[in-house]
Design a protein around this motif. Structure first.
Motif, short mmCIF file in Angstrom:
data_model
loop_
_atom_site.label_atom_id
_atom_site.label_comp_id
_atom_site.label_asym_id
_atom_site.label_seq_id
_atom_site.Cartn_x
_atom_site.Cartn_y
_atom_site.Cartn_z
N UNK A 147 -13.38 47.60 -13.94
CA UNK A 147 -14.29 47.37 -12.59
C UNK A 147 -15.27 46.58 -12.93
N UNK A 148 -15.83 46.50 -14.05
CA UNK A 148 -16.78 45.54 -14.68
C UNK A 148 -16.51 43.98 -14.76
N UNK A 149 -15.21 44.04 -15.31
CA UNK A 149 -14.22 42.85 -15.24
C UNK A 149 -13.97 42.29 -14.09
N UNK A 150 -13.69 43.09 -13.18
CA UNK A 150 -13.48 42.78 -11.56
C UNK A 150 -14.66 42.21 -11.00
N UNK A 151 -15.71 42.82 -11.20
CA UNK A 151 -17.00 42.40 -10.62
C UNK A 151 -17.28 41.06 -11.25
N UNK A 152 -17.21 40.91 -12.40
CA UNK A 152 -17.59 39.33 -13.25
C UNK A 152 -16.46 38.44 -12.66
N UNK A 153 -15.09 38.72 -12.55
CA UNK A 153 -14.52 37.73 -11.82
C UNK A 153 -14.96 37.43 -10.52
N UNK A 154 -15.54 38.26 -9.64
CA UNK A 154 -16.00 38.14 -8.22
C UNK A 154 -17.32 37.19 -8.58
N UNK A 155 -18.03 37.42 -9.58
CA UNK A 155 -19.15 36.73 -9.77
C UNK A 155 -18.87 35.20 -10.07
N UNK A 156 -17.66 34.87 -10.83
CA UNK A 156 -17.36 33.62 -11.24
C UNK A 156 -16.38 33.12 -10.10
N UNK B 190 -11.66 38.82 -1.24
CA UNK B 190 -10.72 39.85 -0.93
C UNK B 190 -9.95 40.47 -2.03
N UNK B 191 -9.37 39.62 -2.94
CA UNK B 191 -8.74 40.21 -4.01
C UNK B 191 -9.52 41.16 -4.84
N UNK B 192 -10.54 40.65 -5.34
CA UNK B 192 -11.60 41.67 -6.19
C UNK B 192 -12.04 42.68 -5.63
N UNK B 193 -12.27 42.68 -3.95
CA UNK B 193 -12.62 43.96 -3.50
C UNK B 193 -11.37 45.23 -3.64
N UNK B 194 -10.23 44.56 -3.23
CA UNK B 194 -8.93 45.48 -3.32
C UNK B 194 -8.81 46.05 -4.71
N UNK B 195 -8.81 45.09 -5.67
CA UNK B 195 -8.71 45.62 -6.96
C UNK B 195 -9.72 46.72 -7.40
N UNK B 196 -11.26 46.45 -7.21
CA UNK B 196 -12.06 47.41 -7.46
C UNK B 196 -12.04 48.49 -6.72
N UNK B 197 -11.58 48.55 -5.23
CA UNK B 197 -11.43 49.69 -4.50
C UNK B 197 -10.06 50.50 -5.17
#
Length: 191
Positions: A159-168, A173-180
């Protein structure tokens, strides 16, 4: 990304399903039928609501979480389907929902849920996402032997990596669904 509320709602869904099935003594089948019926009723309310109504929205999220958990548990525990198979099937189903949604609406963004078809795609994606998250989390912690402690670290780290991916600048949409999807196993491990 709204991971905090999602995490809590998936944990409540997991605990709620266990409480109804075991604590109240309804059993898995009756719990599944009751929760599916409640989900359908609340989905009708959600779809008929012209604006965001918090209690309807979050009750829908909790019930989808319970039903998603019950689907996975019924396949694994009730029918003896391996977690490898159920995880793969749910992954394919989720890809199919996203492909159909994107083909019809040219987006899978949660920020454009403003028509009945988009609402239905969104709800289908949530249901399959939670079922996939349950199956994948159980696969990782049970079948692959990560256990609960390491599983929390792995899924929390993802989840932290997904948040970082969103940040960069990764797709929101992709990061939301992965985190969800990742909140489901994390919520299941938090019990």
């Amino acid at each position: 990304m709204g991971g905090g509320r999602s995490y809590h709602s998936t944990t409540v869904g997991e605990t709620g399903a266990d409480y109804l099935a075991v604590g109240v003594g309804l059993g898995a089948l009756v719990t599944s039928l009751v929760c599916a019926g409640l989900l359908i009723a609340v989905l009708v309310l959600q779809i008929r609501a012209r604006t965001y109504v918090p209690w309807i929205y979050w009750l829908t999220v909790v019930l989808v979480s319970i039903v998603g958990t019950q689907i996975t548990d019924a396949l694994t525990d009730g029918l003896g389907i391996s977690l490898y198979v159920s995880t793969s099937v749910f992954a394919v189903c989720l890809a199919a929902v996203f492909m159909a949604w994107y083909r019809a609406k040219r987006t899978v963004s949660i920020h454009s849920i403003n028509t009945l078809p988009r609402e239905l795609y969104y709800r289908a994606a949530i249901l399959v996402t939670l079922a996939l998250g349950t199956a994948a989390g159980d696969l990782a912690t049970e079948a692959l032997g990560l256990g609960f402690a390491l599983g929390r670290v792995v899924f929390g780290g993802l989840i932290v990596l997904t948040g970082f991916a969103y940040y960069v600048s990764a797709s929101s949409a992709l990061t939301f669904w992965i985190a969800y999807m990742l909140t489901r196993p994390l919520g299941r491990l938090a019990r």
